[in-house]
Design a protein around this motif. Structure first.
Motif, PDB file in Angstrom:
ATOM      1  N   ALA A   1      51.428  40.392  52.126  1.00  0.00           N
ATOM      2  CA  ALA A   1      50.848  40.689  53.443  1.00  0.00           C
ATOM      3  C   ALA A   1      49.466  40.043  53.589  1.00  0.00           C
ATOM      4  CB  ALA A   1      50.756  42.199  53.657  1.00  0.00           C
ATOM      5  N   ALA A   2      48.664  40.109  52.527  1.00  0.00           N
ATOM      6  CA  ALA A   2      47.317  39.526  52.589  1.00  0.00           C
ATOM      7  C   ALA A   2      47.374  38.026  52.810  1.00  0.00           C
ATOM      8  CB  ALA A   2      46.546  39.844  51.306  1.00  0.00           C
ATOM      9  N   PHE A   3      48.222  37.338  52.053  1.00  0.00           N
ATOM     10  CA  PHE A   3      48.249  35.880  52.137  1.00  0.00           C
ATOM     11  C   PHE A   3      49.105  35.373  53.287  1.00  0.00           C
ATOM     12  CE2 PHE A   3      46.300  36.511  48.107  1.00  0.00           C
ATOM     13  CZ  PHE A   3      45.378  35.484  48.056  1.00  0.00           C
ATOM     14  N   SER A   4      50.033  36.177  53.774  1.00  0.00           N
ATOM     15  CA  SER A   4      50.811  35.793  54.952  1.00  0.00           C
ATOM     16  C   SER A   4      50.040  36.093  56.233  1.00  0.00           C
ATOM     17  CB  SER A   4      52.143  36.548  54.988  1.00  0.00           C
ATOM     18  OG  SER A   4      52.939  36.197  53.897  1.00  0.00           O
ATOM     19  N   GLY A   5      49.153  37.077  56.186  1.00  0.00           N
ATOM     20  CA  GLY A   5      48.401  37.480  57.368  1.00  0.00           C
ATOM     21  C   GLY A   5      47.027  36.851  57.434  1.00  0.00           C
ATOM     22  N   VAL A   6      46.103  37.410  56.685  1.00  0.00           N
ATOM     23  CA  VAL A   6      44.715  36.943  56.711  1.00  0.00           C
ATOM     24  C   VAL A   6      44.564  35.595  56.014  1.00  0.00           C
ATOM     25  CG1 VAL A   6      42.349  37.513  55.994  1.00  0.00           C
ATOM     26  CG2 VAL A   6      43.864  39.312  56.818  1.00  0.00           C
ATOM     27  N   GLY A   7      45.305  35.375  54.945  1.00  0.00           N
ATOM     28  CA  GLY A   7      45.240  34.104  54.237  1.00  0.00           C
ATOM     29  C   GLY A   7      44.449  34.154  52.946  1.00  0.00           C
ATOM     30  N   PHE A   8      43.800  35.250  52.681  1.00  0.00           N
ATOM     31  CA  PHE A   8      43.054  35.415  51.439  1.00  0.00           C
ATOM     32  C   PHE A   8      42.766  36.893  51.248  1.00  0.00           C
ATOM     33  CE2 PHE A   8      40.200  34.285  54.853  1.00  0.00           C
ATOM     34  CZ  PHE A   8      39.156  35.196  54.757  1.00  0.00           C
ATOM     35  N   CYS A   9      42.189  37.223  50.114  1.00  0.00           N
ATOM     36  CA  CYS A   9      41.862  38.620  49.830  1.00  0.00           C
ATOM     37  C   CYS A   9      40.702  38.665  48.832  1.00  0.00           C
ATOM     38  CB  CYS A   9      43.067  39.359  49.255  1.00  0.00           C
ATOM     39  SG  CYS A   9      43.504  38.867  47.580  1.00  0.00           S
ATOM     40  N   GLN A  10      40.214  39.873  48.630  1.00  0.00           N
ATOM     41  CA  GLN A  10      39.228  40.100  47.579  1.00  0.00           C
ATOM     42  C   GLN A  10      39.974  40.718  46.412  1.00  0.00           C
ATOM     43  OE1 GLN A  10      36.091  42.876  48.470  1.00  0.00           O
ATOM     44  NE2 GLN A  10      35.096  42.546  46.515  1.00  0.00           N
ATOM     45  N   LEU A  11      39.916  40.062  45.256  1.00  0.00           N
ATOM     46  CA  LEU A  11      40.561  40.599  44.065  1.00  0.00           C
ATOM     47  C   LEU A  11      39.581  41.464  43.305  1.00  0.00           C
ATOM     48  CD1 LEU A  11      42.550  37.609  42.538  1.00  0.00           C
ATOM     49  CD2 LEU A  11      43.437  39.570  43.793  1.00  0.00           C
ATOM     50  N   VAL A  12      40.045  42.619  42.906  1.00  0.00           N
ATOM     51  CA  VAL A  12      39.271  43.508  42.042  1.00  0.00           C
ATOM     52  C   VAL A  12      40.178  43.930  40.897  1.00  0.00           C
ATOM     53  CG1 VAL A  12      37.758  44.321  43.910  1.00  0.00           C
ATOM     54  CG2 VAL A  12      39.857  45.591  43.370  1.00  0.00           C
ATOM     55  N   GLY A  13      39.602  44.491  39.871  1.00  0.00           N
ATOM     56  CA  GLY A  13      40.380  44.987  38.746  1.00  0.00           C
ATOM     57  C   GLY A  13      40.707  43.956  37.693  1.00  0.00           C
ATOM     58  N   TYR A  14      40.371  42.699  37.941  1.00  0.00           N
ATOM     59  CA  TYR A  14      40.674  41.651  36.959  1.00  0.00           C
ATOM     60  C   TYR A  14      39.835  41.805  35.698  1.00  0.00           C
ATOM     61  CZ  TYR A  14      36.574  39.581  39.155  1.00  0.00           C
ATOM     62  OH  TYR A  14      35.313  39.380  39.663  1.00  0.00           O
ATOM     63  N   GLU A  15      38.703  42.495  35.833  1.00  0.00           N
ATOM     64  CA  GLU A  15      37.825  42.681  34.667  1.00  0.00           C
ATOM     65  C   GLU A  15      38.532  43.428  33.549  1.00  0.00           C
ATOM     66  OE1 GLU A  15      37.187  43.825  37.742  1.00  0.00           O
ATOM     67  OE2 GLU A  15      35.355  42.875  38.464  1.00  0.00           O
ATOM     68  N   SER A  16      39.487  44.305  33.894  1.00  0.00           N
ATOM     69  CA  SER A  16      40.207  45.057  32.864  1.00  0.00           C
ATOM     70  C   SER A  16      41.355  44.245  32.275  1.00  0.00           C
ATOM     71  CB  SER A  16      40.749  46.370  33.449  1.00  0.00           C
ATOM     72  OG  SER A  16      41.713  46.109  34.453  1.00  0.00           O
ATOM     73  N   LEU A  17      41.670  43.091  32.871  1.00  0.00           N
ATOM     74  CA  LEU A  17      42.782  42.265  32.403  1.00  0.00           C
ATOM     75  C   LEU A  17      42.345  41.032  31.626  1.00  0.00           C
ATOM     76  CD1 LEU A  17      44.875  42.303  35.701  1.00  0.00           C
ATOM     77  CD2 LEU A  17      45.103  43.820  33.729  1.00  0.00           C
ATOM     78  N   LEU A  18      41.137  40.582  31.883  1.00  0.00           N
ATOM     79  CA  LEU A  18      40.648  39.347  31.267  1.00  0.00           C
ATOM     80  C   LEU A  18      39.411  39.624  30.423  1.00  0.00           C
ATOM     81  CD1 LEU A  18      40.820  37.083  34.444  1.00  0.00           C
ATOM     82  CD2 LEU A  18      42.407  37.056  32.516  1.00  0.00           C
ATOM     83  N   PRO A  19      39.243  38.892  29.344  1.00  0.00           N
ATOM     84  CA  PRO A  19      38.017  39.045  28.562  1.00  0.00           C
ATOM     85  C   PRO A  19      36.793  38.621  29.381  1.00  0.00           C
ATOM     86  CG  PRO A  19      39.641  37.697  27.384  1.00  0.00           C
ATOM     87  CD  PRO A  19      40.170  37.927  28.769  1.00  0.00           C
ATOM     88  N   ALA A  20      35.696  39.316  29.190  1.00  0.00           N
ATOM     89  CA  ALA A  20      34.457  38.987  29.905  1.00  0.00           C
ATOM     90  C   ALA A  20      34.066  37.532  29.668  1.00  0.00           C
ATOM     91  CB  ALA A  20      33.333  39.926  29.478  1.00  0.00           C
ATOM     92  N   SER A  21      34.338  37.020  28.468  1.00  0.00           N
ATOM     93  CA  SER A  21      33.988  35.627  28.175  1.00  0.00           C
ATOM     94  C   SER A  21      34.806  34.653  29.029  1.00  0.00           C
ATOM     95  CB  SER A  21      34.189  35.325  26.691  1.00  0.00           C
ATOM     96  OG  SER A  21      35.551  35.536  26.328  1.00  0.00           O
ATOM     97  N   ALA A  22      36.064  34.974  29.317  1.00  0.00           N
ATOM     98  CA  ALA A  22      36.895  34.106  30.156  1.00  0.00           C
ATOM     99  C   ALA A  22      36.388  34.122  31.595  1.00  0.00           C
ATOM    100  CB  ALA A  22      38.355  34.551  30.105  1.00  0.00           C
ATOM    101  N   ILE A  23      36.001  35.283  32.092  1.00  0.00           N
ATOM    102  CA  ILE A  23      35.466  35.390  33.452  1.00  0.00           C
ATOM    103  C   ILE A  23      34.167  34.600  33.560  1.00  0.00           C
ATOM    104  CG2 ILE A  23      34.523  36.990  35.161  1.00  0.00           C
ATOM    105  CD1 ILE A  23      36.520  39.089  33.997  1.00  0.00           C
TER     106      ILE A  23
END
Length: 155
Positions: free
Chosen positions: A55-77
Motif C-alpha cells: 500500500a505504501a509503495f503503490s500509493g504514496v511511493g515511499f515510506c519511513q522504515l523503523v525497526g531495522y535497528e533490531s535486525l541489523l548490526p549497528a556497524s552495518a547501519i
C-alpha cells in the motif's frame, strides 16, 4: 532585446505554452513501517506487513522504515550511512553515472525523476532530488514474481 512597454511579450515568450494549472492540494500521510515485525511476528503479522508495504509503495511511493535497528548490526547501519554520505556528497557526477542503469534503476541525477507523473501530471517540473534505486521489490530481475506469489511464512 525587450519590447517597448505596452507592446506585449517578445515573440519567443509568446510561443511558449501556458503553464499548467496547479494540481489540487492533497494531504497524504507518510506511512511508517516497522520491519522488525516481519521477523518477530507470525505468518499473519508478516502478511499484514506485506500489505502495508504494498500500500505504501503503490500509493504514496515511499515510506519511513523503523525497526531495522533490531535486525541489523549497528556497524552495518553506520557503514551504509557513511557510504551514502560519501556517494551523494563527495562523488563526482561522472562517478555517480557509472551506477546509472536505465532511468528507473541505479543512480538518478537531479531532474531525472518526476513523481508528479505518477498521478498524471507528466508536464510538471522534474524533482530536484537525486537517488539510488535498487531492484528487487516484486521484480522478476531477482527471480521472484513479487511477494503475492510466495507464502509469507515460507518464502
Amino acid at each position: 532585446g525587450r519590447p517597448p512597454t505596452g507592446q506585449g511579450p517578445s515573440p519567443a515568450l509568446a510561443d511558449l505554452p501556458a503553464p499548467p494549472p496547479p494540481l489540487p492540494a492533497r494531504v497524504c500521510t507518510l506511512p511508517t513501517i516497522d520491519v522488525s515485525r516481519f521477523v518477530a511476528g507470525g505468518a499473519a503479522e508478516r502478511a499484514s506487513l506485506a500489505e502495508e508495504w504494498d500500500a505504501a509503495f503503490s500509493g504514496v511511493g515511499f515510506c519511513q522504515l523503523v525497526g531495522y535497528e533490531s535486525l541489523l548490526p549497528a556497524s552495518a547501519i553506520a557503514a551504509l550511512r557513511e557510504a551514502a554520505t560519501v556517494f551523494f556528497e563527495t562523488e563526482s557526477r561522472e562517478v555517480k553515472m557509472r551506477s546509472h542503469i536505465d532511468g528507473l534503476l541505479g543512480y538518478l541525477a537531479i531532474g531525472e525523476e518526476n513523481v508528479a507523473a505518477t498521478v498524471g501530471a507528466a508536464n510538471r517540473v522534474a524533482d530536484k532530488v537525486e537517488g539510488l534505486n535498487f531492484s528487487g521489490y516484486g521484480s522478476e530481475l531477482n527471480g521472484s514474481r513479487g511477494w503475492r506469489a510466495r507464502d509469507p511464512g515460507g518464502g
